[in-house]
Enzyme design. Structure first.
Site, PDB file in Angstrom:
ATOM      1  N   GLY A 213      37.988  29.967  37.885  1.00 12.74           N
ATOM      2  CA  GLY A 213      37.572  29.115  38.803  1.00 12.74           C
ATOM      3  C   GLY A 213      37.304  27.826  37.462  1.00 12.74           C
TER       4      GLY A 213
ATOM      5  N   PRO B 122      48.696  34.738  42.975  1.00 16.63           N
ATOM      6  CG  PRO B 122      46.623  34.561  41.798  1.00 16.63           C
ATOM      7  CD  PRO B 122      47.154  34.541  43.158  1.00 16.63           C
TER       8      PRO B 122
ATOM      9  CE1 TYR C 155      40.393  41.632  43.241  1.00 16.20           C
ATOM     10  CE2 TYR C 155      42.644  41.772  43.124  1.00 16.20           C
ATOM     11  CZ  TYR C 155      41.516  41.206  43.054  1.00 16.20           C
ATOM     12  OH  TYR C 155      41.882  39.766  42.612  1.00 16.20           O
TER      13      TYR C 155
ATOM     14  NE  ARG D 208      51.018  45.834  36.046  1.00 19.01           N
ATOM     15  CZ  ARG D 208      51.490  47.097  36.601  1.00 19.01           C
ATOM     16  NH1 ARG D 208      52.797  47.157  36.589  1.00 19.01           N
ATOM     17  NH2 ARG D 208      50.757  48.041  36.833  1.00 19.01           N
TER      18      ARG D 208
ATOM     19  CD1 TRP E 295      44.020  53.164  27.655  1.00 23.79           C
ATOM     20  CD2 TRP E 295      43.733  51.963  29.720  1.00 23.79           C
ATOM     21  NE1 TRP E 295      42.686  52.685  27.677  1.00 23.79           N
ATOM     22  CE2 TRP E 295      42.432  51.876  29.008  1.00 23.79           C
ATOM     23  CE3 TRP E 295      43.432  51.267  30.822  1.00 23.79           C
ATOM     24  CZ2 TRP E 295      41.157  51.541  29.231  1.00 23.79           C
ATOM     25  CZ3 TRP E 295      42.363  50.676  31.307  1.00 23.79           C
ATOM     26  CH2 TRP E 295      41.201  50.820  30.385  1.00 23.79           C
TER      27      TRP E 295
ATOM     28  CG  HIS F 103      31.544  26.433  39.076  1.00 25.02           C
ATOM     29  ND1 HIS F 103      30.655  27.243  39.512  1.00 25.02           N
ATOM     30  CD2 HIS F 103      31.130  25.590  38.086  1.00 25.02           C
ATOM     31  CE1 HIS F 103      29.358  26.858  39.195  1.00 25.02           C
ATOM     32  NE2 HIS F 103      29.628  25.975  38.292  1.00 25.02           N
ATOM     33  NE  ARG F 104      28.588  27.548  34.709  1.00 24.06           N
ATOM     34  CZ  ARG F 104      27.243  27.871  34.602  1.00 24.06           C
ATOM     35  NH1 ARG F 104      26.846  28.892  34.439  1.00 24.06           N
ATOM     36  NH2 ARG F 104      26.302  26.770  34.731  1.00 24.06           N
TER      37      ARG F 104
HETATM   38  O1  GFB Z   1      46.405  45.005  33.662  1.00 20.84           O
HETATM   39  P1  GFB Z   1      45.935  46.168  34.259  1.00 20.84           P
HETATM   40  O2  GFB Z   1      44.607  47.014  33.932  1.00 20.84           O
HETATM   41  O3  GFB Z   1      46.311  46.247  35.628  1.00 20.84           O
HETATM   42  O4  GFB Z   1      47.111  47.381  33.608  1.00 20.84           O
HETATM   43  P2  GFB Z   1      47.365  46.380  36.888  1.00 20.84           P
HETATM   44  C1  GFB Z   1      48.521  46.928  33.667  1.00 20.84           C
HETATM   45  C2  GFB Z   1      49.260  48.269  32.942  1.00 20.84           C
HETATM   46  O5  GFB Z   1      49.027  48.316  31.352  1.00 20.84           O
HETATM   47  C3  GFB Z   1      48.982  49.577  33.372  1.00 20.84           C
HETATM   48  C4  GFB Z   1      48.616  49.327  31.012  1.00 20.84           C
HETATM   49  O6  GFB Z   1      50.192  50.565  33.270  1.00 20.84           O
HETATM   50  C5  GFB Z   1      48.243  50.145  32.277  1.00 20.84           C
HETATM   51  O7  GFB Z   1      48.034  51.565  32.172  1.00 20.84           O
HETATM   52  N1  GFB Z   1      47.696  49.348  30.024  1.00 20.84           N
HETATM   53  C6  GFB Z   1      47.940  50.122  28.751  1.00 20.84           C
HETATM   54  C7  GFB Z   1      46.375  48.901  29.931  1.00 20.84           C
HETATM   55  N2  GFB Z   1      46.968  49.664  27.820  1.00 20.84           N
HETATM   56  C8  GFB Z   1      45.968  49.280  28.493  1.00 20.84           C
HETATM   57  C9  GFB Z   1      44.647  48.801  28.315  1.00 20.84           C
HETATM   58  O8  GFB Z   1      44.021  49.027  27.079  1.00 20.84           O
HETATM   59  N3  GFB Z   1      44.015  48.291  29.172  1.00 20.84           N
HETATM   60  C10 GFB Z   1      44.415  48.149  30.477  1.00 20.84           C
HETATM   61  N4  GFB Z   1      43.715  47.442  31.554  1.00 20.84           N
HETATM   62  N5  GFB Z   1      45.632  48.451  30.653  1.00 20.84           N
HETATM   63  C11 GFB Z   1      45.622  45.118  38.158  1.00 20.84           C
HETATM   64  C12 GFB Z   1      44.804  45.761  39.581  1.00 20.84           C
HETATM   65  O9  GFB Z   1      46.529  46.111  38.335  1.00 20.84           O
HETATM   66  O10 GFB Z   1      46.135  43.993  38.384  1.00 20.84           O
HETATM   67  C13 GFB Z   1      44.108  44.375  40.019  1.00 20.84           C
HETATM   68  O11 GFB Z   1      44.150  46.848  39.269  1.00 20.84           O
HETATM   69  C14 GFB Z   1      44.621  43.088  40.049  1.00 20.84           C
HETATM   70  O12 GFB Z   1      43.416  44.770  41.207  1.00 20.84           O
HETATM   71  C15 GFB Z   1      45.375  42.766  38.716  1.00 20.84           C
HETATM   72  O13 GFB Z   1      45.764  43.258  41.189  1.00 20.84           O
HETATM   73  C16 GFB Z   1      45.942  41.647  38.746  1.00 20.84           C
HETATM   74  O14 GFB Z   1      48.283  45.266  36.758  1.00 20.84           O
HETATM   75  O15 GFB Z   1      48.063  47.693  36.988  1.00 20.84           O
END
Ligand code: GFB
Length: 328
Positions: free
Chosen positions: A20, A167, A140, A217, A210, A15-16
């Site tokens: 949650g 989700p 995961y 997404r 990145w 919940h924190r």
């Molecule tokens: O949100 P994200 O880290 O996770 O990255 P996933 C989504 C996309 O954004 C990837 C790009 O193609 C990343 O390369 N991206 C671009 C970035 N710039 C950045 C940045 O500065 N930071 C990050 N984090 N990404 C996760 C899973 O997958 O989604 C988990 O690893 C979980 O397990 C979660 O399911 C919901 O959408 O790829």
């Protein structure tokens, strides 16, 4: 017991956290006051004995399992043992303890990364286990698939009312803005904010994305997920069984966009006008993961928050936190 019974006791595990706490607030705002929560310092859910003792003492009627080790694409890749091991341990102890005290309903929160890397788009619940997983988040994903299967097995063997909500990528107030571990939306929001006016001449400095920016997404505001959890808790079991015989319900918004498009939207909200660069040494992950929301549509639930509005309120929250940190 029905959720609206004034005596109904609801335990929100985790919940924190961002998820949650949004669920906790949603339940409180809709008149559910008999809520129970424990911080991870007070109760380590990976410990089956402590978890069992907590359930035996509290005897909750409803459980929302939102406690999990989570993070973005690089965090998933960096800490594989935590992502699979801790999540499996939490799921096993909570689901088993809930079974032992005979809860009326448990809702487990999964993730859409459980679906195969090349699942048909939009991804229906039936695509589970029909192909290989995306390697960056396989640890995961395996843990979340196991959690769902544990719920399904309890339904089949013991007729326990245990459901999984899947989700899509979540965001909102309370998100993790640490650039190493964050998901893309909060990471880009922070990067764009910090790059404003940060070039030596006072103009906006570049922001680094990145990967290629081409993966797509779908983003769901955490308050919409909280609403979906409350809605599902209130929906009669027969109705859910009819649309979801396997006890799985995707929760999404029905639309996705590329990371480049997300960047442009964030720049617009934040007021960042600098260049966008790419760090191609970082992974792209799965090319696309748009969920099929047919089952929730049939039950009568849809998400309400537009992406722009959601980013605006998340940005407001981030700036408030930043101001608090500065004055602390
Ligand atoms: O949100 P994200 O880290 O996770 O990255 P996933 C989504 C996309 O954004 C990837 C790009 O193609 C990343 O390369 N991206 C671009 C970035 N710039 C950045 C940045 O500065 N930071 C990050 N984090 N990404 C996760 C899973 O997958 O989604 C988990 O690893 C979980 O397990 C979660 O399911 C919901 O959408 O790829």
């Amino acid at each position: 017991m029905h959720l609206n019974d004034p005596d109904a006791k609801i335990y929100v595990a985790g919940h924190r956290g961002m998820v949650g706490s949004a669920i906790w607030e949603e339940l409180k705002d809709t008149g559910h006051t008999n809520l129970v929560g424990r911080t991870s310092d007070e109760l380590d859910l990976r410990d089956p004995h402590a978890t069992r003792a907590f359930f035996a003492a509290e005897q909750p009627d409803f459980v929302v399992l939102a406690a999990a080790v989570v993070g973005g694409i690089v965090a998933n890749d960096t800490y594989p043992a935590d992502f699979i091991g801790d999540n499996l341990a939490i799921e096993q102890s909570v689901i088993r303890a809930a079974h032992e005290v005979g809860v009326d309903r448990l809702i487990f929160l999964g993730s859409t990364c459980i679906y195969p890397k090349h699942a048909p788009q939009p991804m229906p619940e039936e695509s589970l286990l029909t192909g290989p997983l995306e390697p960056t988040n396989q640890w995961y994903a395996v843990a979340k698939i196991a959690g769902h299967k544990l719920c399904q097995a309890h339904r089949e063997q013991h007729e326990d009312d245990m459901l999984t909500l899947m989700p899509t990528n979540l965001y909102g107030p309370g998100d993790d803005f640490d650039l190493e571990t964050a998901h893309v939306l909060p990471a880009l929001l922070r990067k764009a904010h910090e790059a404003k006016g940060a070039a030596p001449d006072g103009s906006d400095a570049p922001v680094t994305l990145w990967g290629t920016g081409t993966p797509k997404r779908e983003f769901l505001h955490v308050n919409d997920l909280a609403d979906a959890v409350r809605f599902t808790l209130e929906t009669p079991e027969e109705e859910i069984r009819e649309v979801a015989p396997d006890g799985m319900l995707n929760v999404g918004v029905g639309e996705d966009l590329s990371i480049k498009e997300l960047m442009a939207l964030i720049q617009d909200v934040v007021g960042h006008d600098g260049p966008v660069e790419h760090d191609r040494s970082k992974p792209d992950g799965t090319p696309r993961k748009l969920v099929d929301t047919n089952r929730m549509d049939t039950l009568g639930w849809t998400a309400e928050t537009s992406l722009r509005e959601g980013i605006e309120t998340t940005y407001d929250w981030y700036r408030q936190q930043e101001a608090l940190n500065v004055t602390r």
